[in-house]
Design a protein around this motif. Structure first.
Motif, short mmCIF file in Angstrom:
data_model
loop_
_atom_site.label_atom_id
_atom_site.label_comp_id
_atom_site.label_asym_id
_atom_site.label_seq_id
_atom_site.Cartn_x
_atom_site.Cartn_y
_atom_site.Cartn_z
N THR A 1 23.80 -6.60 23.59
CA THR A 1 23.89 -6.44 22.13
C THR A 1 25.03 -7.27 21.56
O THR A 1 24.86 -8.00 20.57
CB THR A 1 24.10 -4.96 21.77
N PHE B 1 33.18 5.35 12.73
CA PHE B 1 32.22 5.98 13.64
C PHE B 1 32.90 6.74 14.78
O PHE B 1 32.24 7.48 15.50
CB PHE B 1 31.27 4.92 14.18
N GLN C 1 24.69 -6.16 12.85
CA GLN C 1 25.58 -5.07 13.24
C GLN C 1 25.23 -3.77 12.51
O GLN C 1 25.24 -2.69 13.11
CB GLN C 1 27.04 -5.47 12.96
N VAL D 1 22.23 -2.18 14.15
CA VAL D 1 22.62 -1.48 15.37
C VAL D 1 23.30 -0.16 15.03
O VAL D 1 23.03 0.89 15.63
CB VAL D 1 23.56 -2.36 16.22
N ILE D 2 24.18 -0.19 14.04
CA ILE D 2 24.95 1.00 13.65
C ILE D 2 24.04 2.10 13.11
O ILE D 2 24.10 3.26 13.55
CB ILE D 2 26.03 0.62 12.61
N GLY E 1 21.73 3.43 15.94
CA GLY E 1 22.45 4.22 16.93
C GLY E 1 22.86 5.58 16.42
O GLY E 1 22.71 6.60 17.12
N MET E 2 23.35 5.66 15.18
CA MET E 2 23.77 6.94 14.62
C MET E 2 22.58 7.87 14.38
O MET E 2 22.68 9.09 14.58
CB MET E 2 24.55 6.72 13.33
N LEU F 1 24.19 1.83 23.99
CA LEU F 1 23.86 1.54 22.60
C LEU F 1 24.93 2.10 21.66
O LEU F 1 25.37 1.41 20.73
CB LEU F 1 22.50 2.13 22.24
N LEU F 2 25.37 3.34 21.90
CA LEU F 2 26.39 3.94 21.03
C LEU F 2 27.74 3.25 21.19
O LEU F 2 28.49 3.10 20.21
CB LEU F 2 26.51 5.43 21.31
N VAL G 1 27.47 0.31 19.11
CA VAL G 1 27.67 0.67 17.70
C VAL G 1 29.16 0.62 17.37
O VAL G 1 29.58 0.03 16.36
CB VAL G 1 27.11 2.09 17.42
N SER H 1 30.47 -2.98 17.65
CA SER H 1 29.89 -3.80 16.58
C SER H 1 30.61 -3.53 15.26
O SER H 1 30.88 -4.45 14.48
CB SER H 1 28.40 -3.50 16.42
N ALA H 2 30.89 -2.26 15.01
CA ALA H 2 31.61 -1.90 13.79
C ALA H 2 33.01 -2.49 13.79
O ALA H 2 33.50 -2.99 12.77
CB ALA H 2 31.68 -0.38 13.65
#
Length: 558
Positions: free
Chosen positions: A12, A59, A180, A183-184, A187-188, A408-409, A412, A415-416
């Protein structure tokens, strides 16, 4: 972490970096590099503005904030839609009409060079610190939880951001932020649905909300004027409005996002899109934290969520006392789960009320145990960080999500961190290049200034990594970023409002007022006179009042 988590995480992040570098290659002039060629559409602007504000701190800290204190933090964002409307009507038309590269260019025409330079330097100081914190925040937490080396993690995050930000400028930041945010959001949402799925079959979403509400987690609005309470309706509407006006209207990391719009209308629509979506997004992230609280009503939770702090106390003479608290906590967890299941299964209102009173007593007792654990940690290591809000959500992710989704999380979170840091470095580089370098080194060609912008962006990236490597964890990371902003933003906003609306105030009065105001605001914060959100209002009113007074008292220039 399993191999599949590493594949998801690394894949990712690499995709985002390579995609941003590829899409934004070939910037030939300053307009291309700093304003993305003025090609951005409203949805790109809206997502880019949102991604800039929604750092990894959002996050990591926000769910933990809700876990401990409930939904009240959402009031912090109530002023944001108001600020978006004002910026769309006042700030954006002026910036676009003057075709500025940075917000601070306008101040030289209205006042003078020294006022422009001072405001730019105030921005560089606070945003430079914030850029380091946005790298440090996920790094310190992931290093504590996963055992990764903190310094190496700071460097990895910083270098990944530097690669595409330096090479592609504003366009690279904007196009990667769309990926991004995807993805965020994905994921959330997956995390939220999994939490609901993990609850017992008898616990519907409405019953989960009832459980949270009975424990004080769903108290969204507080209309009191209590200064001891940081987050109230009034602090959000008033202090939050001024913070949002300052941040979105005068902070180059945000201004640069909508200066890249293809037209005034596209920029305005992008900000309105952000204003409409931001509060629901924050409400949802807080709700995730509340659902984590409900999850731990049926499942055992740690006495303290920060493993580094627990390790300190377990390797000290206080280990037995801490183990006794943990044993008591385990006993309470068993009682709590049994009572909650009974509450969910019974339909008798009187029995439900009685059970809920018992549940509340257990939760209060558990909170008291957590306080005692923090006291033991402090005794074991006076320098230990006892506030574990930032560790709640990452603990849940690592211990409860299926393999693959953990990667993945984590993607997230990183990415953030990358999206927010990229915007900050982009803005720091452009402000240094345009407001300080180009203003004093004139007569060079476009290629030279693009190269200078790249070098300054790289320099600020290295500074941010340096700040991250020497930073210390504060009370709560999301609060730390907002505190730093509140110390400077009110003053900067006041300077811009003077420029826009109070025409009789001239440059000398404004410059002196800005210096005096900044010293006063720092002093007010230092003695903790008021909640930090109100510093935005106080700073804004102070600089405007002092400047107007000085303009009347200072002798007129002949």
């Amino acid at each position: 972490m399993e191999q599949i988590d590493w594949i998801v995480l690394i894949g990712t992040l690499l995709f985002i970096v390579l995609y941003g570098t590829y899409k934004a290659r070939g910037s030939k002039n300053v307009t291309d590099y700093l304003k993305g060629g003025n090609e951005a559409k409203w949805w790109t602007i809206g997502l880019s503005v949102m991604a800039t504000q929604a750092s990894a701190i959002t996050f990591l800290s926000t769910p933990g904030q809700a876990f401990h204190d409930g939904m009240g933090f959402v009031q912090f964002y109530f002023g944001l839609p108001i600020a978006m409307v004002v910026i769309c009507l006042v700030f954006i038309p002026i910036y676009h009409r003057l075709k500025v590269f940075t917000a601070y260019e306008y101040l030289e025409g209205r006042f003078d060079l020294k006022t422009r330079t001072l405001t730019a330097i105030l921005f560089l100081i606070q945003r430079g610190l914030a850029a380091g914190i946005t790298i440090f925040a996920p790094a310190i937490i992931l290093s504590a939880v996963l055992g990764w080396n903190l310094i190496q993690l700071n460097i990895i995050i910083g270098v990944l951001v530097i690669i595409y930000t330096v090479s592609g400028g504003t366009k690279a930041v904007s196009v990667t932020q769309k990926q991004q945010m995807a993805v965020i959001f994905g994921g959330m949402m997956i995390a939220f649905l999994l939490i609901l799925n993990y609850l017992p079959l008898d616990i519907s979403f409405s019953k989960a909300l009832d459980i949270a509400g009975a424990n004080g987690k769903m108290e969204v609005l507080d209309f009191s004027f209590d200064f001891d309470n940081r987050y109230t309706f009034w602090s959000g509407i008033i202090g939050g409005s001024f913070l949002a006006l300052s941040y979105f209207g005068t902070d180059q990391s945000q201004v640069q996002r909508y200066l890249s719009g293809s037209s005034v209308k596209q920029s305005q629509m992008g900000l309105i899109f952000n204003g409409l979506l931001k509060v629901p997004m924050q409400f949802f992230i807080l709700l995730v934290g509340v659902m984590v609280f409900v999850f731990y009503q049926f499942n055992a939770s740690p006495l303290h969520f920060n493993p580094a702090a627990v390790n300190d106390v377990m390797n000290s003479s206080y280990a037995q006392e801490y183990e006794a608290l943990e044993a008591e906590k385990q006993r309470l967890d068993t009682q709590l789960s049994e009572k909650q299941i009974s509450y969910a299964q019974t339909t008798n209102p009187e029995e439900q009320e009685m059970l809920m009173e018992e549940i509340q007593i257990i939760n209060i007792t558990e909170d008291e145990l957590r306080v005692q654990s923090k006291e033991l940690i402090k005794k074991a290591n006076p320098n230990a960080e006892t506030n574990d809000k930032d560790y709640v959500f990452i603990h849940f992710i690592l211990n409860n999500l299926p393999r693959g989704l953990i990667g993945l999380l984590l993607a997230v979170i990183l990415s953030a961190a990358m999206s927010s840091t990229a915007s900050e470095l982009n803005a720091l580089g452009s402000t240094t290049a345009i407001d300080l370098y180009k203003r004093n080194v004139q007569g060079r060609d476009e290629k030279h200034y693009v190269s200078a912008s790249r070098w300054f962006t790289l320099l600020w990236g290295l500074i941010a990594i340096g700040v991250a490597c020497v930073a210390n964890l504060f009370d709560n990371l999301i609060q730390l970023v907002n505190i730093i902003g509140s110390i400077f933003y009110g003053n900067v906003l006041g300077i811009f409002l003077l420029a826009f609306f109070i025409k009789f105030v001239k440059s000398r009065a404004t410059f002196l007022a800005a210096i005096v105001t900044q010293l006063i605001v720092i002093y007010i914060w230092w003695i903790d006179l008021m909640p930090y959100l109100w510093l935005n209002l106080v700073g804004c009113l102070l600089v405007m009042g002092i400047a107007a007074l000085l303009q009347l008292l200072l002798p007129k220039k002949t």
